[in-house]
Every structure is written in structure tokens, then in C-alpha cells.
Scaffold this active site. Structure first.
Site, mmCIF file in Angstrom:
data_model
loop_
_atom_site.group_PDB
_atom_site.id
_atom_site.type_symbol
_atom_site.label_atom_id
_atom_site.label_comp_id
_atom_site.label_asym_id
_atom_site.label_seq_id
_atom_site.Cartn_x
_atom_site.Cartn_y
_atom_site.Cartn_z
ATOM 1 N N HIS A 260 0.854 -1.183 0.000
ATOM 2 C CA HIS A 260 0.000 0.000 0.000
ATOM 3 C C HIS A 260 0.887 1.229 0.000
ATOM 4 C CE1 HIS A 260 -3.235 2.734 1.082
ATOM 5 N NE2 HIS A 260 -4.059 1.779 0.715
ATOM 6 N N ASP A 314 -7.932 -5.330 0.009
ATOM 7 C CA ASP A 314 -8.420 -6.225 -1.037
ATOM 8 C C ASP A 314 -8.058 -7.683 -0.808
ATOM 9 O OD1 ASP A 314 -9.763 -4.403 -2.607
ATOM 10 O OD2 ASP A 314 -7.936 -3.716 -3.573
#
Ligand code: ACO
Length: 382
Positions: A260, A314
Site C-alpha cells: 500500500h 483487497d
């Protein structure tokens, strides 16, 4: 003159916002100052959407009114159903959703970004109709009729009902609702930025949301939830994990659902979703997707954990949707159904203090080239 260049605008603040806050070192995410874990435990998706849009939690009566307004606007016009019917059934549902949202704006013209009542009604319509459009395309593409929404069902129950024609178990609908809360907002990410650039031209919210949907689709952003399932299905067994993951890492390929731009610890949303995925995994066998996912996470930790590459939102969301029996290519549209709340909050914040987005570039091409006559040019393509 040398100028600083920040590829992907990494670390460059592009707006001031009071909508959400992330601390990527400590794994903290707040919506309007409230920790996302608290919202996951106590709130509902629609209450959270109200919080994002209006900067505070609603009073009881306000929430009842908001819930009722959303229920009353769930239906979609025949023209939108006809549009969805006309799209290729093999096409991706994100493309269908983007087209349908853009078309929605033609049915409900939006003229003045300063007009509060129109803004409210537009937000209600978008939040209410996205699930209906996602479920309708999912059914129409396999030749089934779209199912009319049911006003007596909650937001999450109604979506699952429109998808399957069965009223879901309330506990499963609750888990789905919490997933929507966890996906509702996340500061200045790619799709939000894309929507804000469109909003900064004073385009209407339907166009803003369709821009954001297009950006969410990519596998480096919202499309990763779908890619995670394809990856786990390809791995298929725990003993193949080291080979598969190590191959990817040595080829400098991304392992989907990891990493991320902001988080250097495990994404707080992934932590909540992992708990639900574990609950839902009880009856699955030893090679369930959840078991595979836990083993991939453990292996990734030994290989790249020290670089701060850990599961993001996700990684476990797709597993939950898979456990709920939802088709894989609907995962990213479901992400959009949730994120529309955050996108709208940013769109309205942008309208409030608007400044057209028009960044600069560093030109690195040639100058002063002569115009070459066509007869003297060498072809480059065969
Ligand atoms: N698998 C393997 N290596 C990774 C991963 C990953 N998933 N993510 C980052 N890295 C490595 C890169 O190879 C790079 O290594 P290097 O320094 O040795 O070259 C380093 O970490 C930095 O990676 P970048 O791609 O430059 O970091 P960035 O901040 O741009 O990436 C991103 C963030 C795009 C999310 C990235 O982690 C990624 O592609 N992840 C996989 C796709 C994914 O899961 N996306 C969903 C994100 S959450 C969301 O959008 C809702």
C-alpha cells in the site's frame, strides 16, 4: 532549472480534507474522526454514508429519513435496464456500471453545484441505485430478468436479494454491510483523486462518480480483490505457495492484495475482514481459499514483511464475497457501491472550495525540430 518531480504525486498533498484520516505507520483509519473499527462494530453502511456526507452521525430521526429516502430511490428506469441489456454479456461489470452511472446523469440533469437539495437528492440516488444496477447487470447477462428492489429489506439484504432472489441470512447480510463500511472511504486514493479532478471542472456528480469508477477498476487499485481470487485459485494448494510467490517476487511482479502506498503495517480493514473470513471458513475444507490466503500471508511476511508489504483491504474482502457465493467479477463493483459514499463526500467538499486541478509537467522531449515533408519520412510500422 532543475525542478523536483514526484512520480505518482507520492506524498504530495493535493487537497485539504476533513473526511478521513490515515496513519500508515500505526495502522489507523478514521472517518470524520471516528475509528473505522468502531464504525464496523456499531454502525451500518447507510449511517456511515451519512457521517461521510454530513460530517456527523445522524440523530435517530435523521437516520430513519435517510434510510427511507434511499429505499425509495432504489428502482432504476427502464431506459437504464435497456442500456444494461444492450451491453455485451462477456463485458466486465465495472464497465457496465461506469456506463450506467454516466447515463444516469442524462435522466436526472444536475445544473447547479451550489444547490443543496439537488446535491442531497443526487447523493441519495447514486447510493441507492448503484446496487440495483450491479445486481441487474449480473442477472441480465445470463438471461435472467432483473429483480425489483424490496423496500422492507436493509441496504445489504436488498442487494444480496436482488442478486440471488433469496432473502439472505441476517448474519451474512451484516458481514456484507460491515464490508461496505470498511470500503466506504480512504482519503486521497487514485479513484477519489480522479473523481476530484472531474469535480474541479464543476462537472455533475454522475460524471464525477463515473470517472472514479473507471479508475477503481484497475488491478493496482480496486481491481486487486478480483485478482487475489484468481491468484489463490491458480496456486490451488498450500505446498505450491513458496514456489508461486517466490517466482513472482524474483520476476519483480506484484503479489495481489499486498502493499500500500500509505500503510507500512497490516491494513486495519484487512484485520477486521480477516476475522469475518475466518468465521465464514468454518465449514470449508483444508484447501479453502481462506487457508491458502493465511499461508500466502505467512510466506509473504518472511519474504517482504520487513519492507512493510502486508495485506491490504483487497486481500480478505474477495475471500468473504467468494464465501458469500458472489461471482468474482462483481467484487470491484461492490467496492464501488461502498466507495460512492466517500467519492460523493469528496466531490461536495471540492465544490465547496473549488480550485481547478491543473498540475504541471516536466517536458523532456525535443525542441525546434524541422517539419519533414512526407516523401522523406521512413516508415516505422510494418
Ligand atoms: N508484491 C510484491 N512486491 C511489492 C508489492 C506487492 N504487492 N507491493 C509493493 N512491492 C514492492 C515493489 O516491487 C517495490 O520494490 P523495490 O523497492 O524493490 O523496487 C516496493 O515494494 C515499492 O513498490 P511500489 O509499487 O513502488 O509502491 P507503491 O506505493 O507505488 O505501491 C501498490 C502501492 C500499487 C498498491 C502496490 O503495493 C501494488 O501494486 N500492490 C498490488 C496490487 C494491490 O493489491 N492493489 C490494491 C491496493 S489497496 C486499494 O487500492 C484499494
Amino acid at each position: 532549472m532543475m525542478r523536483d518531480f514526484f512520480p505518482g504525486l507520492a506524498g504530495i498533498p493535493a487537497a485539504k480534507s476533513s473526511i478521513s484520516f490515515v496513519d500508515g505507520e500505526r495502522g489507523i483509519l478514521e472517518y470524520r474522526g471516528i475509528r473505522v473499527e468502531d464504525l464496523a462494530e456499531h454502525s451500518s453502511f447507510l449511517e456511515t454514508a451519512f457521517l461521510l456526507l454530513f460530517s456527523r452521525l445522524p440523530a435517530k430521526l435523521e437516520l430513519e429519513t435517510f434510510n427511507r429516502d434511499i429505499s425509495q430511490h432504489r428502482r432504476i428506469k427502464f431506459g437504464i435496464i435497456d442500456l444494461l441489456k444492450a451491453l455485451p454479456e462477456q463485458g466486465h461489470p465495472m464497465d457496465a456500471l461506469q456506463a450506467a452511472v454516466a447515463a444516469l446523469g442524462m435522466f436526472y440533469p444536475f445544473h447547479d453545484v451550489r444547490e443543496e437539495t439537488t446535491r442531497y437528492l443526487t447523493a441519495v440516488r447514486l447510493i441507492a441505485k448503484l446496487p440495483t444496477m450491479v445486481a441487474a447487470f449480473a442477472r441480465l447477462r445470463r438471461g435472467d430478468e432483473a429483480i425489483q428492489p424490496r423496500d422492507d429489506l436493509s441496504y445489504a439484504e436488498n442487494f444480496l436479494y436482488m442478486l440471488t432472489e433469496q432473502v439472505p441470512d441476517p448474519a451474512l447480510a451484516k458481514i456484507f454491510d460491515v464490508c461496505l463500511i470498511l470500503h466506504a472511504e480512504h482519503t486521497m486514493n487514485a479513484s477519489t483523486f480522479s473523481g476530484m479532478v472531474t469535480a474541479s471542472t464543476l462537472a455533475d456528480p454522475y460524471t464525477v462518480i463515473s470517472s472514479a469508477i473507471g479508475t477503481l477498476k484497475g488491478p493496482l487499485h480496486g481491481g486487486a480483490n478480483e485478482a487475489v481470487i484468481h491468484m489463490l485459485e491458480a496456486i490451488n494448494s498450500v505446498d505450491r505457495i513458496p514456489m508461486h510467490v517466490d517466482d513472482k517476487l524474483s520476476n519483480k511482479e506484484k503479489v495481489m492484495g499486498f502493499g500500500h502506498r500509505i500503510y507500512k503495517v497490516k491494513d486495519p480493514r484487512a484485520i477486521v475482514m480477516q476475522t469475518f473470513a475466518q468465521q465464514l471458513d468454518c465449514e470449508a475444507g483444508p484447501q479453502s481459499l481462506f487457508t491458502l490466503a493465511r499461508a500466502v500471508e505467512a510466506h509473504m511476511e518472511t519474504r517482504v514483511g520487513s519492507k512493510g508489504i502486508r495485506p491490504n483491504v483487497d486481500f480478505y474482502s474477495g475471500i468473504i464475497y467468494h464465501q458469500l457465493g458472489i461471482e468474482t467479477d462483481l467484487f470491484t463493483p461492490i467496492f464501488a457501491m461502498a466507495r460512492v459514499a466517500g467519492w460523493l463526500a469528496h466531490c461536495f467538499e471540492q465544490y465547496q472550495e473549488n480550485h481547478l486541478f491543473r498540475p504541471d509537467q516536466i517536458y523532456d522531449g525535443p525542441h525546434n525540430l524541422p517539419y519533414q515533408p512526407i516523401e522523406t519520412r521512413e516508415p516505422q510500422f510494418q
